[in-house]
Structures are given as structure tokens and as C-alpha cells.
Write an enzyme that holds these catalytic residues in place. Structure first.
Site, short mmCIF file in Angstrom:
data_model
loop_
_atom_site.label_atom_id
_atom_site.label_comp_id
_atom_site.label_asym_id
_atom_site.label_seq_id
_atom_site.Cartn_x
_atom_site.Cartn_y
_atom_site.Cartn_z
N VAL A 68 105.92 10.77 -17.13
CA VAL A 68 104.94 9.93 -17.81
C VAL A 68 105.18 9.95 -19.31
CG1 VAL A 68 102.49 9.51 -18.27
CG2 VAL A 68 103.21 10.36 -16.03
N LYS A 69 105.51 8.81 -19.87
CA LYS A 69 105.62 8.71 -21.33
C LYS A 69 104.22 8.68 -21.93
CE LYS A 69 110.03 6.28 -21.97
NZ LYS A 69 110.66 5.07 -22.54
N CYS A 83 96.61 5.41 -10.34
CA CYS A 83 95.36 5.49 -9.58
C CYS A 83 94.64 6.81 -9.78
CB CYS A 83 95.63 5.26 -8.10
SG CYS A 83 94.18 5.49 -7.05
N VAL A 84 95.35 7.88 -9.57
CA VAL A 84 94.76 9.21 -9.65
C VAL A 84 94.37 9.57 -11.08
CG1 VAL A 84 95.31 11.68 -9.50
CG2 VAL A 84 95.86 10.15 -7.60
N CYS A 88 91.99 4.01 -10.52
CA CYS A 88 90.90 3.93 -9.55
C CYS A 88 89.95 5.12 -9.56
CB CYS A 88 91.46 3.80 -8.13
SG CYS A 88 92.86 2.68 -7.97
N ILE A 89 90.50 6.34 -9.55
CA ILE A 89 89.66 7.52 -9.39
C ILE A 89 88.78 7.77 -10.61
CG2 ILE A 89 89.65 10.00 -8.93
CD1 ILE A 89 90.46 8.15 -6.55
N LYS A 91 88.05 5.73 -12.95
CA LYS A 91 87.21 4.52 -13.13
C LYS A 91 85.97 4.58 -12.24
CE LYS A 91 87.81 1.42 -10.41
NZ LYS A 91 88.72 0.31 -10.54
N GLY A 189 103.43 0.22 -13.45
CA GLY A 189 103.36 -0.47 -14.73
C GLY A 189 102.43 0.24 -15.70
N TYR A 226 89.84 -7.60 -14.06
CA TYR A 226 88.94 -6.62 -13.46
C TYR A 226 88.90 -5.32 -14.24
CZ TYR A 226 92.79 -4.07 -11.17
OH TYR A 226 93.91 -3.32 -10.92
N GLU A 230 85.38 -3.88 -15.73
CA GLU A 230 84.94 -2.57 -15.25
C GLU A 230 84.71 -1.60 -16.41
OE1 GLU A 230 87.03 -2.52 -10.82
OE2 GLU A 230 88.10 -1.67 -12.53
N GLY A 318 105.49 -4.20 -15.93
CA GLY A 318 106.29 -3.38 -15.04
C GLY A 318 107.30 -2.54 -15.82
N GLY A 355 104.97 -1.18 -4.49
CA GLY A 355 103.88 -0.98 -5.43
C GLY A 355 103.80 -2.03 -6.51
N THR A 365 96.31 0.17 -5.05
CA THR A 365 96.80 1.44 -4.52
C THR A 365 96.99 1.43 -3.00
OG1 THR A 365 95.95 2.74 -6.35
CG2 THR A 365 96.22 3.89 -4.26
N HIS A 494 69.61 -3.73 9.90
CA HIS A 494 68.50 -4.06 9.00
C HIS A 494 67.78 -2.80 8.56
CE1 HIS A 494 65.60 -6.81 7.27
NE2 HIS A 494 64.61 -6.11 7.82
N GLU A 499 74.24 -7.10 6.21
CA GLU A 499 73.78 -7.98 7.29
C GLU A 499 73.62 -9.43 6.84
OE1 GLU A 499 69.78 -7.79 8.83
OE2 GLU A 499 69.01 -6.94 6.95
#
Length: 521
Positions: A68-69, A83-84, A88-89, A91, A189, A226, A230, A318, A355, A365, A494, A499
Site C-alpha cells: 500500500v502506497k 474494503c477492510v 465498506c467496513i 464506512k 484502485g 455513493y 455516504e 485503477g 475486482g 467487494t 408484518h 413487506e
């Protein structure tokens, strides 16, 4: 024969088949080349790790390269991908924190005695510490899982030397050459920055927000996809002033009626929007705050305002530039993404990609994980199953969440024609909104269906509480060929909001009011 005996027999047969497959590959490889690995995966995110672990489970010898740069402000993280660590997590945890803040104030209306509730506020440092502690625990579990599954993990930045050789650049800048019969690119990306003076020097992205040491304060979120919505949503829920700058439209690629309802619901929550604008400069002031200047893309009118933080969410790029794909002969590249066929192959048959790095597929993910597993099975267990990228359910974790699966209304009309599409829709009133007297004006859902026959459902869309939980089961139903006939003959649970899909009786074509009289009408 007992169930346990059957299971043991099946497990034994599976192991035998895997051993046979591995032996066949080994013998085949030995006749032509001698490689160190059956598979090298470049990228330690969700898709790459899923592919690597599945390959090992099917008898392959696998190495994973991951590096990871740091971001421009120095943020970095461990194994597990976006994600991790920065997606996602964290967030979802931030989103949950903002929901809890709202729930504290609502609790009083249900009889809970909460002293001095007007002084309840989030502690940013404690929140980010809790989030990062969880992320680090996932990093550790991931490393242990790779070790236990016999996947060799190499903390190095990978690039191609030739079609079968990958070089890992280690932290100390030394290089390690690795060879493999098959190579999977799963580098994902990173966020883009706009081409504006001061943007990179003074701005942050979603790569930084979840571990930001100082409170974000008054924040401008640039971008209305999104990620932008978020981030603005949970910041406002945590008590910070949040503004979203929209270049063109909100939630590009999503159903636009639903996207605009999401935006309107955010405005009701107190989130500001600046429409049709792009940032032209970011200037740091003497007090450390930021003067953000922008212009209207239609009128060229200009504006500016002081913010504490500017967060850019203007798309993702990317990570192809470090791979030196030309050394491997990979030429199927477009817009910083890799073009693959239905087998996830590049133009070089033994080099694949999964991916977010591949062009034109959902950047999610679960998509990367499933595609990675299926790819490994095709390579090492004789499977022929390919990834089905259609009808993938997803959720936008905006303050009032939006989930969907299948086609947007626009896409359905484009493909089938307006006369051949029926749209069932309705507003609804969540029971849990009644006592706190929360606004229900934006709780809305619709089903996009074929007009003829049993009316095959082409898409489902929902705005309301726990949208992801609501939509997951409907995702399976869409995959199974759900029709309006089946949906409307399904008995709902219900009182739930899910529903409401079983009670859709009003079409847009009819012109009738889709607002219910009561929660049970």
C-alpha cells in the site's frame, strides 16, 4: 449410511480429485517449464485473497503480493484491500455511529429517561480509535488465515518483468523475482484528485477520513457518487456541517428518480448541496482552514467559502501504472482499467484480472470475491462456471439508505421501450418512525417489470431503513426469475418495511396516488 459417513466419503473424494488435478498440472508444467508457483496474485484485497485461498484449496502453490502506497497526507494500512481498511467496513461502522446518535435522541420519545440529552455528542478521537482497532484486528486475522491456508504473503509492490515473471519491490527497495504459470492482477484502485491547485496538498479522500486524527469540522465533500453521499451522511449524523458539491448528477449509474429522492432526503437532514460546480482551487489560510473556490459548469459563475476539511470523492483510478504491463505483453487497457473477457482473461491467456481493476464491471467487494473464487476453480479444479455480473444487489449507506437490484427504470425503458415496461411504486410508513414522528416523505420503493405475461421483474428499488438487509433476499429472487405475479402472491412479514414489496398495487401508468392512508393499507 449415516450423514457423517456420506460427508466423510464426499470429503475424501474431493481431496482425491484435488490431488489428481494438482498432479496433472504439475506433470504438464514440468514437461515445458519449471515455475516457482502455480499462481501469483498481485494485490491483497478481497478479490485477490479470495482467488488465492480458493486456488490453494484446490492444490495450487500460491503467492500473494500486496503493498500500500501512503496517501498524500501519509495514511497507510495493512492487508485486506480497500474494503477492510478504507472502504465498506469502516464506512459501515461510521454510518452505524451516526445512526446511534440519532437513536439516542429518539429514545426519549419511547420513554427512555436520558439526562442532558441535548449535550450528547460524538467523540471523534474515540470513534476513529474504535474503528481502527477493529480494522487492525481484521488485518491480523487475515494474515493468520493466509498462513493457515498456506498462501505465501509477500509485502511487496509487484510489477511484470516478463509474461511469467513478477518482481516484488520490498520495503527496503530490494527486489525479489518470482515466476508462475498463471498470474492474477487484483490491485484495485485508489481515489482520484481533481486538477485544481491545492487539491492534493490540502485535500483528503475516503482513504484518509476513517483514521483522520483531527475532527473534520465543517466539511465540503466534492463528488456525489455513493462514496461522497455516504461520507457526507455520516459526517452530518456525527454532528458536523457537511456540504456536497455535485458536478453533474447525483449517483450516476443508479436509477435517477431514486437518486434524487436520496439527495432530497439528505437536504431534509440538513446536508447542503452545491449543484453544477467544480473546485478551481484550495488555499490554506493562516488559521489552518481552507478557502475553497469553485465555478458553475453551466454559467461560469464563481463562488468560494471557508471549510475545515475538503474530501474529494470524484472517482477512482485503477492502479495499472506500477505494473509495467507492457513487459508481459498485456495491451488490453482502457481508462486506467484492464479489459478482460468472460473468463477474466487479458489478451495474454495466462494473465487474468479480477475486482475493481477490470473495466465495466460492478466495483463491489462481493463481486470481486465471487469472481476470484470462480476463477481459481476454473484454473485448478476443472470448473467451467463463469461470473455472472448481472443483477448484483447493492446499497448506498446514505442517512436514509437506498438499495437496488437489477435495472433502473431508465435502463429498462431504453432496452424494452416505455410501452413494454410497467413500474409499480409506493410510499410507505415505517412503524418505527411513528413515535419519534420522523419524516416518512422519502420512504419509497418501486418494482420495474415487463408489462406482458406474468410480468418478469427487471429491477427493485427501495429507500428506507436497513436497505441492504431488505434487498439481499430479493436479490436471490431476481436471480431466480421473480415475477410480479409471484411477488404479489407472497405473504409479507408484518410489520416490516420489506413487506411493502408484496403490497405494490399502484402503477405509474395509472396516475393514482401511491401514498398509503395507514401503515396497513
Amino acid at each position: 449410511m449415516s450423514i457423517l459417513s456420506i460427508w466423510n466419503k464426499n470429503a475424501t473424494l474431493t481431496l482425491i480429485r484435488r490431488s489428481e488435478n494438482y498432479l496433472k498440472r504439475s506433470l504438464s508444467s514440468a514437461t515445458s517449464h519449471s515455475y516457482q508457483y502455480d499462481l501469483i496474485v498481485i494485490g491483497g484485497g478481497s478479490g485477490g485473497l479470495a482467488c488465492a485461498k480458493e486456488a490453494v484449496a484446490n492444490g495450487a502453490k500460491v503467492a500473494v503480493l500486496d503493498f500500500v502506497k501512503p496517501t498524500p497526507i501519509g495514511t497507510k494500512w495493512g492487508v485486506g484491500g480497500t474494503c477492510v481498511n478504507v472502504g465498506c467496513i469502516p464506512k459501515k461502522l461510521m454510518h452505524q455511529a451516526s445512526i446511534l446518535g440519532e437513536s439516542i435522541h429518539e429514545a426519549a420519545t419511547y420513554g427512555w429517561e436520558i439526562p442532558e440529552q441535548q449535550n450528547v455528542k460524538a467523540n471523534w478521537s474515540k470513534l476513529t480509535e474504535a474503528v481502527q482497532n477493529h480494522v487492525k484486528s481484521v488485518n491480523w486475522v487475515t494474515k493468520v488465515d493466509l498462513r493457515d491456508k498456506k498462501v505465501e504473503y509477500i509485502n511487496g509492490l509487484g510489477y511484470f518483468k516478463d509474461p511469467h515473471t513478477v518482481v516484488a519491490v520490498m520495503k527496503n527497495k530490494s527486489e525479489k523475482e518470482l515466476t508462475a504459470q498463471n498470474i492474477v492482477i487484483a490491485v484495485g484502485g485508489r481515489p482520484r484528485y481533481p486538477d485544481a491547485p491545492g487539491a492534493i496538498e490540502h485535500g483528503i479522500t475516503s482513504d484518509d477520513i476513517f483514521s483522520l486524527e483531527k475532527e473534520p469540522g465543517k466539511t465540503l465533500v466534492v463528488g456525489a457518487g455513493y462514496i461522497g453521499l455516504e461520507c457526507a451522511g455520516f459526517l452530518k449524523g456525527l454532528g458536523y456541517d457537511a456540504t456536497v458539491m455535485v458536478r453533474s448528477i447525483v449517483l450516476r449509474g443508479f436509477d435517477q428518480q431514486m437518486a434524487n429522492i436520496v439527495a432530497d432526503s439528505m437536504v431534509e437532514k440538513g446536508i447542503n448541496f452545491i449543484h453544477k460546480a467544480i473546485v478551481t482551487s484550495v488555499e490554506k489560510q493562516k488559521d489552518g482552514r481552507l478557502l475553497i473556490s469553485w465555478k458553475n459548469t453551466e454559467t461560469n459563475e464563481t463562488g468560494s467559502e471557508i471549510y475545515d476539511t475538503v474530501l474529494f470523492a470524484v472517482g477512482r483510478k485503477g492502479l495499472v501504472e506500477d505494473l509495467k504491463l507492457e513487459n508481459a505483453g498485456v495491451t488490453s487497457i482502457a481508462d486506467d482499467k484492464i479489459v478482460v473477457n468472460e473468463q477474466e482473461q487479458t489478451n495474454v491467456p495466462h494473465i487474468f484480472a479480477v475486482g475493481d481493476i477490470i473495466k465495466g464491471k460492478p466495483e463491489l467487494t462481493p463481486v470481486a470475491i465471487h469472481a476470484g473464487r470462480l476463477l481459481a476453480r476454473r484454473m485448478f479444479s476443472g470448473s467451467s462456471q463463469i461470473m455472472d455480473y448481472a443483477d448484483v444487489a447493492t446499497t448506498v449507506f446514505s442517512p436514509l439508505e437506498y438499495a437496488c437490484v437489477g435495472m433502473s427504470e431508465e435502463r429498462a425503458i431504453e432496452k424494452y421501450g416505455a410501452d413494454n415496461v410497467e413500474v409499480y411504486h409506493g410510499f410507505y410508513k415505517p412503524t418505527e418512525f411513528f413515535i419519534p414522528q420522523k419524516s416518512v416523505r422519502y420512504c419509497y420503493l418501486k418494482a420495474v417489470a415487463e408489462r406482458s405475461g406474468d410480468q418478469k421483474v427487471l429491477g427493485l428499488h427501495y429507500i428506507g431503513p436497513v436497505a441492504g438487509e431488505v434487498m439481499q433476499g430479493f436479490g436471490a429472487a431476481i436471480k431466480s426469475g421473480l415475477t410480479m405475479k409471484i411477488l404479489l402472491n407472497t405473504v409479507g412479514i408484518h410489520p416490516t418495511t420489506a413487506e411493502e414489496f408484496t403490497r405494490l398495487a399502484i402503477t405509474k401508468r395509472s396516475g393514482l396516488d401511491p401514498t398509503p392512508a395507514t401503515c396497513c393499507s
